[in-house]
Design an enzyme around this catalytic site. Structure first.
Site, PDB file in Angstrom:
ATOM      1  CB  ALA A  11      15.904 120.656  16.763  1.00  0.00           C
ATOM      2  N   GLY A  12      14.942 122.190  20.035  1.00  0.00           N
ATOM      3  CA  GLY A  12      14.901 123.498  20.688  1.00  0.00           C
ATOM      4  C   GLY A  12      16.233 123.741  21.374  1.00  0.00           C
ATOM      5  CD  GLU A 170      12.105 139.383  27.210  1.00  0.00           C
ATOM      6  OE1 GLU A 170      11.847 138.421  26.463  1.00  0.00           O
ATOM      7  OE2 GLU A 170      13.256 139.625  27.635  1.00  0.00           O
ATOM      8  CG  ASP A 300      10.411 125.325  28.666  1.00  0.00           C
ATOM      9  OD1 ASP A 300      11.392 125.534  29.398  1.00  0.00           O
ATOM     10  OD2 ASP A 300       9.903 126.192  27.943  1.00  0.00           O
ATOM     11  CB  ALA A 316      16.569 129.843  26.661  1.00  0.00           C
ATOM     12  CD  GLN A 317      20.479 131.499  33.065  1.00  0.00           C
ATOM     13  OE1 GLN A 317      21.344 131.550  33.905  1.00  0.00           O
ATOM     14  NE2 GLN A 317      19.447 132.295  33.116  1.00  0.00           N
ATOM     15  CE  LYS A 376      16.437 139.121  26.009  1.00  0.00           C
ATOM     16  NZ  LYS A 376      15.799 138.137  26.816  1.00  0.00           N
TER      17      LYS A 376
HETATM   18  P1  FAD Z   1      11.918 124.704  22.823  1.00  0.00           P
HETATM   19  O1  FAD Z   1      13.032 125.663  22.660  1.00  0.00           O
HETATM   20  O2  FAD Z   1      10.530 125.234  22.885  1.00  0.00           O
HETATM   21  O3  FAD Z   1      12.013 123.625  21.658  1.00  0.00           O
HETATM   22  C1  FAD Z   1      11.093 122.585  21.456  1.00  0.00           C
HETATM   23  C2  FAD Z   1      11.343 121.991  20.079  1.00  0.00           C
HETATM   24  O4  FAD Z   1      10.523 120.836  19.919  1.00  0.00           O
HETATM   25  C3  FAD Z   1      10.989 122.931  18.930  1.00  0.00           C
HETATM   26  O5  FAD Z   1      11.995 122.906  17.959  1.00  0.00           O
HETATM   27  C4  FAD Z   1       9.693 122.352  18.372  1.00  0.00           C
HETATM   28  O6  FAD Z   1       9.507 122.593  16.980  1.00  0.00           O
HETATM   29  C5  FAD Z   1       9.886 120.873  18.647  1.00  0.00           C
HETATM   30  N1  FAD Z   1       8.631 120.144  18.755  1.00  0.00           N
HETATM   31  C6  FAD Z   1       7.575 120.447  19.535  1.00  0.00           C
HETATM   32  N2  FAD Z   1       6.606 119.525  19.392  1.00  0.00           N
HETATM   33  C7  FAD Z   1       7.072 118.621  18.510  1.00  0.00           C
HETATM   34  C8  FAD Z   1       6.535 117.420  17.968  1.00  0.00           C
HETATM   35  N3  FAD Z   1       5.331 116.956  18.303  1.00  0.00           N
HETATM   36  N4  FAD Z   1       7.290 116.728  17.084  1.00  0.00           N
HETATM   37  C9  FAD Z   1       8.537 117.169  16.722  1.00  0.00           C
HETATM   38  N5  FAD Z   1       9.086 118.291  17.210  1.00  0.00           N
HETATM   39  C10 FAD Z   1       8.362 119.007  18.092  1.00  0.00           C
HETATM   40  N6  FAD Z   1      14.233 132.027  28.519  1.00  0.00           N
HETATM   41  C11 FAD Z   1      15.381 132.617  28.925  1.00  0.00           C
HETATM   42  O7  FAD Z   1      16.235 131.937  29.534  1.00  0.00           O
HETATM   43  N7  FAD Z   1      15.648 133.931  28.661  1.00  0.00           N
HETATM   44  C12 FAD Z   1      14.790 134.717  27.954  1.00  0.00           C
HETATM   45  O8  FAD Z   1      15.046 135.894  27.725  1.00  0.00           O
HETATM   46  C13 FAD Z   1      13.570 134.132  27.492  1.00  0.00           C
HETATM   47  N8  FAD Z   1      12.709 134.849  26.741  1.00  0.00           N
HETATM   48  C14 FAD Z   1      11.578 134.247  26.249  1.00  0.00           C
HETATM   49  C15 FAD Z   1      10.743 135.004  25.405  1.00  0.00           C
HETATM   50  C16 FAD Z   1       9.605 134.402  24.863  1.00  0.00           C
HETATM   51  C17 FAD Z   1       8.728 135.214  23.951  1.00  0.00           C
HETATM   52  C18 FAD Z   1       9.286 133.032  25.169  1.00  0.00           C
HETATM   53  C19 FAD Z   1       8.068 132.389  24.567  1.00  0.00           C
HETATM   54  C20 FAD Z   1      10.121 132.302  25.994  1.00  0.00           C
HETATM   55  C21 FAD Z   1      11.266 132.890  26.540  1.00  0.00           C
HETATM   56  N9  FAD Z   1      12.143 132.157  27.367  1.00  0.00           N
HETATM   57  C22 FAD Z   1      13.310 132.743  27.814  1.00  0.00           C
HETATM   58  C23 FAD Z   1      11.861 130.736  27.719  1.00  0.00           C
HETATM   59  C24 FAD Z   1      12.625 129.793  26.784  1.00  0.00           C
HETATM   60  O9  FAD Z   1      12.418 130.178  25.451  1.00  0.00           O
HETATM   61  C25 FAD Z   1      12.200 128.333  26.970  1.00  0.00           C
HETATM   62  O10 FAD Z   1      12.380 128.007  28.327  1.00  0.00           O
HETATM   63  C26 FAD Z   1      13.057 127.419  26.071  1.00  0.00           C
HETATM   64  O11 FAD Z   1      12.702 127.638  24.720  1.00  0.00           O
HETATM   65  C27 FAD Z   1      12.873 125.940  26.409  1.00  0.00           C
HETATM   66  O12 FAD Z   1      13.694 125.171  25.582  1.00  0.00           O
HETATM   67  P2  FAD Z   1      13.291 123.670  25.175  1.00  0.00           P
HETATM   68  O13 FAD Z   1      14.471 123.067  24.503  1.00  0.00           O
HETATM   69  O14 FAD Z   1      12.718 122.967  26.334  1.00  0.00           O
HETATM   70  O15 FAD Z   1      12.084 123.840  24.143  1.00  0.00           O
END
Ligand code: FAD
Length: 403
Positions: A11-12, A170, A300, A316-317, A376
């Protein structure tokens, strides 16, 4: 397919957006949808550097999943994925197994340490709420120890950030603003604390326009961050970090090394035996994996190319756009319509340099300082609105620009 079982893992940004949109489009008679996540909260990964620096309490970055997900439409399971058995269309969790017809993998990233000795053992990474909290506590613990033991030689007051990309910059911007507060709390003179930012390339924030990079460097340096470019990290030890620059080796003593230089897909997807590149799983234009029609990967975990053949960044975008897209595409598939191709819409980049400072490249314009910081905040609030409407925005939004 009779009534299919759609399972969303994680739930990311990607998984939450997919679930939030699917609950509006897909009727329970058409499909059973299950969202599985480790915790009962979704977190704002893009705010974690503030949690790690101590400028924003970690509870502010958490969003209760139940506030967004309608459990009459989506089954929510709190459990941890252990492995995915593709041949059996089965996911193994810590406490149960689930069978799927359609699997959406959105398990996010893990830090990439590129085999550099000692990084996984001794360095800290900003990857989730608890790791961010650990960094904040680690820094404060070392400040507290310093005050009690009066030892400076062991580098207790040196904080080293490895990686001058978006996350490292950041974090450096937030941390340096917060140092005076921590110093006051632990009775330490400000000038004894050193924050280093190590970058392997010849400049931080590669990809940004040169003027924006220069602005960011000046902003950080003027507040006391020591930026070392062309510094190739060789090892991390219990008492510091070793890097090479211009053929010589250097060591910075530190008990707080934070590694931000690179991410790769969650290691669960590495074991799927699907084609990978750049540490992520390659996907087709409709975001299905190349080898398995039932598995979609977003955020990701996945590797996708833009219209010009460039690898899409892990942001995140993109994760949000893919979450929304996958909801529409799977809805089309269930209703017997054609699926379409994912077309990313990258409007720009925004990087915070602290609460009231930043840089942005957006619609071919470059913004500096408070204007970028305001933008931002706007982007953060826009996401909350898209995910949970006005209610979530009012509850979690950032409205005070400079605090
Ligand atoms: P995530 O958001 O990482 O979500 C993954 C989910 O899976 C989480 O809820 C986690 O708990 C769950 N999970 C993981 N493993 C398991 C498991 N084994 N079982 C069950 N659940 C699990 N991007 C931007 O666009 N703009 C920004 O300004 C920016 N700033 C950032 C600042 C920081 C400090 C960081 C670390 C990243 C930043 N990013 C930014 C990048 C962005 O956060 C990621 O690209 C984004 O979070 C990816 O989304 P996602 O849905 O793939 O994964």
């Amino acid at each position: 397919m009779n009534k299919p079982h759609i399972v969303i893992l994680g739930a990311g940004y990607g998984g939450m957006m997919a679930a939030a949109k699917m609950q509006k489009m897909i009727h329970p008679n058409e499909a059973t949808i299950t969202l599985v996540n480790k915790h009962d909260y979704h977190y704002q990964t893009t705010w974690l550097h503030e949690n790690a620096a101590g400028t924003l309490h970690h509870d502010r970055s958490k969003i209760d999943i139940k506030e967004v997900i309608d459990r009459n439409r989506i089954k929510l399971i709190l459990d941890e994925v252990v492995s995915i058995k593709r041949e059996e269309k089965r996911v193994k969790f810590k406490n149960r197994d689930l069978y799927y017809d359609i699997l959406i993998v959105s398990l996010g990233f893990e830090p990439a340490t590129y085999g550099i000795p000692g990084l996984s053992e001794f360095a800290y990474s900003i990857k989730d709420i608890n790791s961010a909290r650990l960094i904040r506590e680690r820094v404060e613990y070392n400040f507290a120890l310093y005050t009690n033991e009066k030892k400076s030689k062991d580098g207790r007051l040196n904080i080293v950030i490895g990686g001058g990309g978006l996350t490292g910059v950041e974090f450096a911007g937030e941390l340096i603003n917060h140092i005076p507060t921590i110093c006051k709390e632990y009775d330490i003179e400000k000038n004894l604390v050193k924050v280093f930012l190590l970058e392997g390339k010849d400049c931080v924030l590669s990809g940004y326009d040169e003027s924006a990079v220069q602005y960011a460097m000046n902003s950080l340096q003027s507040r006391g961050v020591e930026i070392i470019n062309d510094a190739v990290v060789k090892a991390c030890t219990e008492d510091g970090i070793i890097y090479e620059k211009a053929g010589s080796e250097y060591k910075i003593l530190s008990k707080s090394v934070i590694w931000t230089a690179g991410t790769k897909a969650n290691s669960i997807v590495e074991r799927l035996n699907l084609s990978m590149d750049h540490g992520r799983v390659k996907v087709r234009n409709d975001l299905r994996s190349i080898e398995d029609d039932s598995i979609y990967l977003i955020g990701d975990c996945s590797l996708h190319y833009d219209q010009n053949g460039n690898v899409l960044p892990s942001t995140a975008q993109i994760a949000m756009q893919q979450g929304e897209f996958i909801a529409r595409n799977i809805n089309a598939k269930i209703k017997g319509k054609e699926m379409t191709d994912f077309l990313p819409d990258i409007s720009g980049m925004i990087t915070s340099l602290g609460k009231d400072d930043g840089i942005a490249e957006i619609f071919n314009r470059i913004l500096f300082g408070w204007k970028a910081a305001v933008l931002k905040r706007f982007a953060d609030n826009w996401y909350l609105f898209k995910l949970g409407g006005i209610q979530l925005l009012m509850k979690k939004g950032k409205f005070n620009i400079f605090h």
